[in-house]
Design a protein around this motif. Structure first.
Motif: not given
Length: 407
Positions: A330-332, A284-293, A195-208
């Protein structure tokens, strides 16, 4: 599960000469086999009912494939006896490498994407040879026993975990020496957390501006390793260009330039691993953008994008999460910066506007922080779908049921 450990090799002077000799011979064989495939393809690629502008009768022979080219190796050792010094499976791996390269050019990879026309390798561009199979007990203390080569000293900076079996070994020549890459197999499947703790789910936005920002507002500064090393690289590159081609002094300058570039790459890789470990130790869960690098690397921001190394970082993050039994989702990337994370309304803004002000709900926060929250919100639903896919695997079906129940 497969993983790879890389160690530094310390060959003697005689062994280093032998390694260079093997690489030169394997390079020549690679170019010969590739030329053989090109000759047949150029002469026989036209259909039977069509004729090219330059018409000639091709040599009547079968298409050189993986098995037919492997059969030429015994004859190679008779006509060129010095190839008998190389282990047979290492030579067979060259044939496999030619097959994979040529098939990717003609048919494409698993996703259907075709690569460019294969090129012949120069001596200094062929740097790796592989042992497809390694015997159990080949690693004895700080020595690795390579078939038909001998025992070579290895710097074991970390031990191989118990239960891991060495499957393949690759020797690579880099700017600062030789390295050994061991492919290890672990038959134990990492368990997905029940099980995943709801407080341990995050999203990250990479940038410059910042390397990444989490949905909780935590930031990681962008190191810009290449830009900081540009002054030193410029000096060494000028030294290379001023020296006569083919001279020993030019070769020394080229080697020095290669070491400096490797130093930059090593710093970036170390930063990526440490950042990935920091994220997975907190969430526990890390979400990121599905980037076209690849697409971003063709824009005017190419130098900064490649210096940040987003693609390498996300690949490391996914592998580390799999080994730890965690999830990377990965998300849109569509409108993550434009949509309001509070009310969901679209608030158009240009790239130079770095602050998000929503006229509908009054939400006001940093643009990248807003995008990270949107990424997290999108991942909450996708983590459920990912758990449903895990149900098809009987070994972790019970864990996936628990994920669905907790979601």
């Amino acid at each position: 599960m497969r993983t790879a450990y890389q160690y530094r090799l310390r060959p003697t002077k005689q062994q280093a000469v032998k390694l260079d000799r093997w690489l030169e011979m394997l390079c020549a064989q690679y170019n010969y086999l590739l030329a053989d495939r090109f000759n047949w393809w150029e002469q026989n690629r036209s259909p039977v009912n069509a004729c090219p502008l330059v018409c000639h009768l091709p040599e009547l022979r079968d298409n050189p494939d993986y098995y037919s080219q492997k059969k030429t190796l015994p004859q190679l050792k008779k006509t060129h006896p010095w190839y008998s010094d190389i282990y047979s499976q290492v030579l067979q791996d060259v044939v496999k490498r030619v097959k994979v390269t040529f098939d990717r050019f003609l048919k494409g990879d698993s996703s259907g994407k075709r690569s460019g026309k294969p090129r012949f390798k120069a001596r200094n561009r062929y740097r790796t040879f592989t042992y497809p199979q390694m015997k159990e007990g080949c690693l004895q203390g700080n020595l690795i026993n390579l078939p038909m080569f001998g025992k070579v000293k290895v710097i074991l900076h970390r031990p191989i975990p118990e239960g891991f079996k060495i499957k393949t070994a690759s020797v690579t020549k880099k700017a600062d020496g030789y390295y050994l890459t061991l492919s290890l197999e672990d038959k134990t499947v990492p368990e997905i957390k029940p099980n995943f703790n709801p407080d341990k789910i995050t999203g990250i936005d990479v940038g410059l501006k910042e390397f990444l920002i989490t949905s909780e507002g935590e930031t990681v500064a962008i190191p810009q390793h290449y830009r900081k090393a540009q002054k030193r690289l410029r000096v060494i590159q000028k030294r290379v260009s001023r020296r006569k081609k083919g001279s020993n002094r030019r070769q020394k300058a080229v080697k020095q330039l290669g070491k400096q570039h490797k130093k930059v790459a090593d710093k970036r890789k170390d930063f990526h691993f440490k950042t990935a470990n920091w994220l997975l130790s907190k969430y526990d869960v890390v979400a990121h953008e599905d980037l076209n690098t690849k697409g971003l690397a063709r824009t005017r921001l190419a130098k900064s994008v490649l210096d940040a190394g987003w693609s390498s970082f996300l690949s490391i993050l996914a592998n580390k999460a799999e080994n730890a039994g965690l999830l990377v989702v990965p998300v849109s990337a569509h409108n993550t910066s434009q949509d309001c994370s509070n009310c969901g309304e679209k608030v158009p803004k240009k790239l130079h506007i770095r602050w998000h002000d929503c006229p509908n709900c009054g939400c006001s926060l940093d643009r990248d922080h807003n995008a990270a929250i949107n990424i997290k919100n999108r991942a909450v639903g996708q983590s459920v779908l990912k758990a449903q896919r895990l149900l098809s695997n009987s070994r972790i079906g019970c864990e996936a049921h628990t994920i669905l129940a907790s979601s």
